[in-house]
Every structure is written in structure tokens, then in C-alpha cells.
Write an enzyme that holds these catalytic residues in place. Structure first.
Site, PDB file in Angstrom:
ATOM      1  N   CYS A 157      50.110  32.023  36.372  1.00 43.41           N
ATOM      2  CA  CYS A 157      50.392  32.724  35.110  1.00 43.41           C
ATOM      3  C   CYS A 157      49.066  33.204  34.517  1.00 43.41           C
ATOM      4  O   CYS A 157      48.962  34.303  33.978  1.00 43.41           O
ATOM      5  CB  CYS A 157      51.058  31.784  34.109  1.00 43.41           C
ATOM      6  SG  CYS A 157      52.517  30.923  34.722  1.00 43.41           S
ATOM      7  N   HIS A 201      47.541  36.620  32.639  1.00 38.40           N
ATOM      8  CA  HIS A 201      47.580  36.537  31.171  1.00 38.40           C
ATOM      9  C   HIS A 201      46.381  35.823  30.540  1.00 38.40           C
ATOM     10  O   HIS A 201      46.316  35.725  29.318  1.00 38.40           O
ATOM     11  CB  HIS A 201      48.905  35.912  30.742  1.00 38.40           C
ATOM     12  CG  HIS A 201      50.088  36.709  31.210  1.00 38.40           C
ATOM     13  ND1 HIS A 201      50.399  37.946  30.700  1.00 38.40           N
ATOM     14  CD2 HIS A 201      50.999  36.464  32.198  1.00 38.40           C
ATOM     15  CE1 HIS A 201      51.477  38.421  31.329  1.00 38.40           C
ATOM     16  NE2 HIS A 201      51.850  37.550  32.253  1.00 38.40           N
ATOM     17  N   ARG A 209      61.939  35.687  31.450  1.00 37.44           N
ATOM     18  CA  ARG A 209      60.522  36.038  31.575  1.00 37.44           C
ATOM     19  C   ARG A 209      59.838  35.194  32.660  1.00 37.44           C
ATOM     20  O   ARG A 209      59.107  35.684  33.495  1.00 37.44           O
ATOM     21  CB  ARG A 209      59.860  35.838  30.210  1.00 37.44           C
ATOM     22  CG  ARG A 209      58.406  36.228  30.073  1.00 37.44           C
ATOM     23  CD  ARG A 209      58.200  37.694  30.215  1.00 37.44           C
ATOM     24  NE  ARG A 209      58.039  38.028  31.635  1.00 37.44           N
ATOM     25  CZ  ARG A 209      57.277  38.984  32.102  1.00 37.44           C
ATOM     26  NH1 ARG A 209      56.626  39.759  31.290  1.00 37.44           N
ATOM     27  NH2 ARG A 209      57.173  39.210  33.384  1.00 37.44           N
ATOM     28  N   CYS A 252      58.472  36.579  36.283  1.00 35.89           N
ATOM     29  CA  CYS A 252      57.051  36.415  36.634  1.00 35.89           C
ATOM     30  C   CYS A 252      56.909  35.771  38.007  1.00 35.89           C
ATOM     31  O   CYS A 252      56.089  36.197  38.815  1.00 35.89           O
ATOM     32  CB  CYS A 252      56.337  35.554  35.599  1.00 35.89           C
ATOM     33  SG  CYS A 252      55.753  36.506  34.193  1.00 35.89           S
TER      34      CYS A 252
END
Lengths: 101, 287
Positions: free
Chosen positions: B201, B205, B244, B248
Site C-alpha cells: 500500500c 500512497h 477500496r 488495490c
């Protein structure tokens, strides 16, 4: 240089009969190995989508009697599964290098 | 002989001092410290993007790009999540077959409470998300659970988020080793690389917010859940926090976990906690 080319062709032709077509037994063995590695990755909660799709492609080819294609796909699926196992194992510690501290 | 003894004793003392000095640092590095983690997490983004107002991080890619922000602000006059919001409001007020409503399941009748989810349930010993609490409410009242990823669940959470807009995220970690472990598990999930693309992740991000990935501008991890649920143009519809996470994972070529798996609940706990103090901005709209 000119002599070596026919020689190489001759050698290649002489070995050609050794590359036999894959059998159903080859497929079953390759598929079982891939399936086992895939299950191990899934148990580690680190399955890759490409492992699943490649394994499915191997089964489809095997069911259709195309054992050459099936064996190739099964071996690819096994390699992908093993890579995902390696990833899950190494990430047990490696994730810490990304952490914001 | 005396000199050798003195040398030996001296070496031992030096080794002991060195051990005493280094060991607390090792323990500190391994200790779960959510307060320090949240501070470091927020500081990282505040320093990386000094021109972004702190409360603006919850607007995801729009906080990273002025042109996109202007387009979004215009779009907010007739936001694409409006239908879901209206539907959610109506659903929230409609009684179940037994006459009870969602309001009976939540503190303050379910209004203005989004900022307190997810929470750690000390009885269950696990993280409870808003989506999970909504489905548990339905099941406790004899209704079938909704899909966790879109439609009704997105509408309900959109309405509940809307009633909490502007309230600062306020996630608590009780004095319970299981809660600390859930936070730590969530953190580990967030930073762990997975999928054939070998992305975590954080790869998108944390390392690359504001950068383009194909046509999209990546959102910062800080405050990323404050805007959920979202209407996503790419989805042509609404999506929940579960959606979400699932998306992802798929994008990195990892087989997604089942919605509301422990790992997803824990990573939601981690990401929400480190966004404490930033306002709820959901429901959101994203490209």
C-alpha cells in the site's frame, strides 16, 4: 564459420527426435506440483492472480488434450506460486524497511 | 597476571556498558507505540507536502494537484454521490420488519459517529468497522446482510459519513494487548509488498503520492479513509472501504482477501488511527 553452420544443423537434427511431446502423465505431475505450490501460497494469504489464471489455463489445455501447452502453463504456474511464497517469506521482516519512523 | 585480569575486567565492563546503552533502543524499536507511529506518519506527509493544509490531505489526489482540485470543487456543486446519499438517508430511516431501525444499533442514533469507526471491541477482541457494525445490526434484527463492497452498504455509510463531515477522526486504542496487536498487524499489512507487481500500500500512497500512475494521481495515505465511501468514476458507481482494499490488491495482481477479513479490519484501524485529528470528508468523489 561456413563449415560450422552445417555441422550445427546436423547436430540439431540428430537431437530433434529426443524432444518428445508431453504426455498426460507429464501434465498430471506438473499440474500436481503447481497446485501444491499454489495451495501453499494461498495458505500464506499471498496468492497471486496470475498463478490462479495460469493454473486455470494449464487445466484447460490438459482437459483439451494439449499436453505440451498444459505442461508449459503448469510449470509457469508453479514458478509464480513459488515466487509468491518467497515474497511472503521475505516480507515477514522486509516490510519494516518501508515503515515511516 | 594482574594486568591481564584488569584488562579482562575492563573489557567486560565496557561490553556491559555497551549492552546497557544499546538494549533499550532495541526494545523501543520493537515496542508497539501507536502515538509515536501516528506522529511520525503525519509529520512525514506534513514535511513532504509543506504547502498542503493539514485538513486538506483528506481530499486525496485533489490536495496534490491544483487543476484537479478546481475541477473537483466545481463537480461538488452536483456531486456524483448525491443519489447514494439520498438513498442512504431513506434506508437509514426505514424500519426493519421488526419495527426497529439502524439508529437503535448505534450510539447517538448513528448520527455524527463516523469518526469513531473502526473501534476495537474488547469483548470480541477484534476490530469492528462501520460496515461490519451495519451488517451486524441488520442480522440482529432479522435482516439479510448487504454486500460489503457497494450499493446499499455504500449508500448507508455515505449517509453516516455525511452526518459526521468536519468532525476530526477520533480512533481509540484501548489498553489491551490485543488492540495493540491489531494496530501492529494493520501496520504490517500496510507496508507489506504483495502481488506479482511487488507493491505494498505504501509503495503508492507513501512513496509516490502526487505522482501519476497511468492517468491517475495517487492519493496520500494520510487521511485516505476519511473520504470513504467514494463515488469513483472508474467504477461508475459508489464503493466502500472494503471495495477500496479489494481493488488495490487486484491492481497489484494479488488475490484479494474476503471483505472484512481480519487483515482488512486491522489495516483500516491502523490507517484511521494515524489520521486522528483530520476531518471526515466522506462521502467523496474520485476519478
Amino acid at each position: 564459420m561456413k563449415r560450422s553452420l552445417p555441422l550445427a544443423m546436423l547436430l540439431a537434427l540428430s537431437f530433434a527426435p529426443m524432444a518428445r511431446a508431453a504426455t498426460e502423465a507429464d501434465y498430471k505431475a506438473a499440474y500436481a506440483a503447481a497446485e501444491s505450490a499454489s495451495k501453499e501460497a494461498a495458505d500464506m494469504r499471498n496468492q497471486w492472480t496470475t498463478t490462479v489464471s495460469t493454473l486455470a489455463a494449464a487445466k484447460k489445455a490438459g482437459d483439451g488434450g494439449d499436453f505440451d501447452r498444459a505442461v508449459t502453463a503448469a510449470r509457469e504456474a508453479e514458478a509464480l506460486a513459488k515466487a509468491s511464497i518467497f515474497q511472503a517469506t521475505s516480507e515477514k521482516e522486509a516490510w519494516k524497511t518501508m515503515e515511516i519512523r | 597476571m594482574k594486568a591481564r585480569t584488569a584488562l579482562l575486567l575492563g573489557s567486560l565492563s565496557a561490553a556491559l556498558v555497551a549492552f546497557a546503552l544499546t538494549s533499550p533502543r532495541v526494545i523501543a524499536a520493537d515496542k508497539v507505540d501507536p502515538v509515536a507511529d501516528a506522529k511520525a506518519f503525519q509529520n512525514f506527509f506534513f514535511q513532504k507536502f509543506p504547502n498542503v493544509k493539514h485538513e486538506d490531505f483528506v481530499n486525496g489526489p485533489y490536495s496534490m494537484n491544483e487543476d484537479m482540485k478546481r475541477q473537483w470543487q466545481e463537480k461538488e456543486e452536483f456531486p456524483p454521490y448525491e443519489f447514494a446519499l439520498d438513498a442512504g438517508k431513506e434506508m437509514f430511516a426505514t424500519p426493519f420488519k421488526n419495527g426497529k431501525t439502524y439508529a437503535d444499533c448505534f450510539p447517538n442514533g448513528g448520527i455524527g459517529i463516523r469518526q469513531n469507526y473502526p473501534y476495537f471491541d474488547t469483548k470480541e477482541g477484534k476490530v469492528v468497522t462501520l460496515e461490519l457494525a451495519l451488517n451486524r445490526c441488520r442480522e440482529a434484527n432479522g435482516e439479510a446482510p448487504y454486500s460489503y463492497v457497494k450499493d446499499e452498504m455504500a449508500s448507508l455509510t455515505a449517509y453516516m459519513a455525511f452526518t459526521s463531515r468536519g468532525k476530526p477522526m477520533d480512533i481509540r486504542i484501548p489498553d489491551d494487548p490485543r488492540a495493540l496487536q491489531a494496530f501492529e498487524n494493520g501496520k504490517r499489512y500496510f507496508y507489506t509488498r504483495r502481488g506479482q507487481m511487488n507493491f505494498s500500500c505504501a509503495s503508492c500512497h507513501v512513496q509516490s503520492p502526487g505522482e501519476r500512475i497511468r492517468a491517475e494521481i495517487l492519493a496520500p495515505a494520510l487521511g485516505i479513509l476519511n473520504a470513504l465511501p467514494i463515488y469513483r468514476s472508474e467504477w461508475s458507481g459508489m464503493g466502500t472501504t472494503s471495495r477500496r482494499f479489494v481493488t488495490c490488491n487486484s491492481q497489484t495482481r494479488a488475490v484479494p482477501l474476503e471483505p472484512q477479513a481480519d487483515e482488512y479490519r486491522d489495516v483500516e484501524y491502523f490507517l484511521s488511527y494515524v489520521a486522528n485529528g483530520l476531518p471526515i470528508s466522506g462521502p467523496g468523489a474520485r476519478p
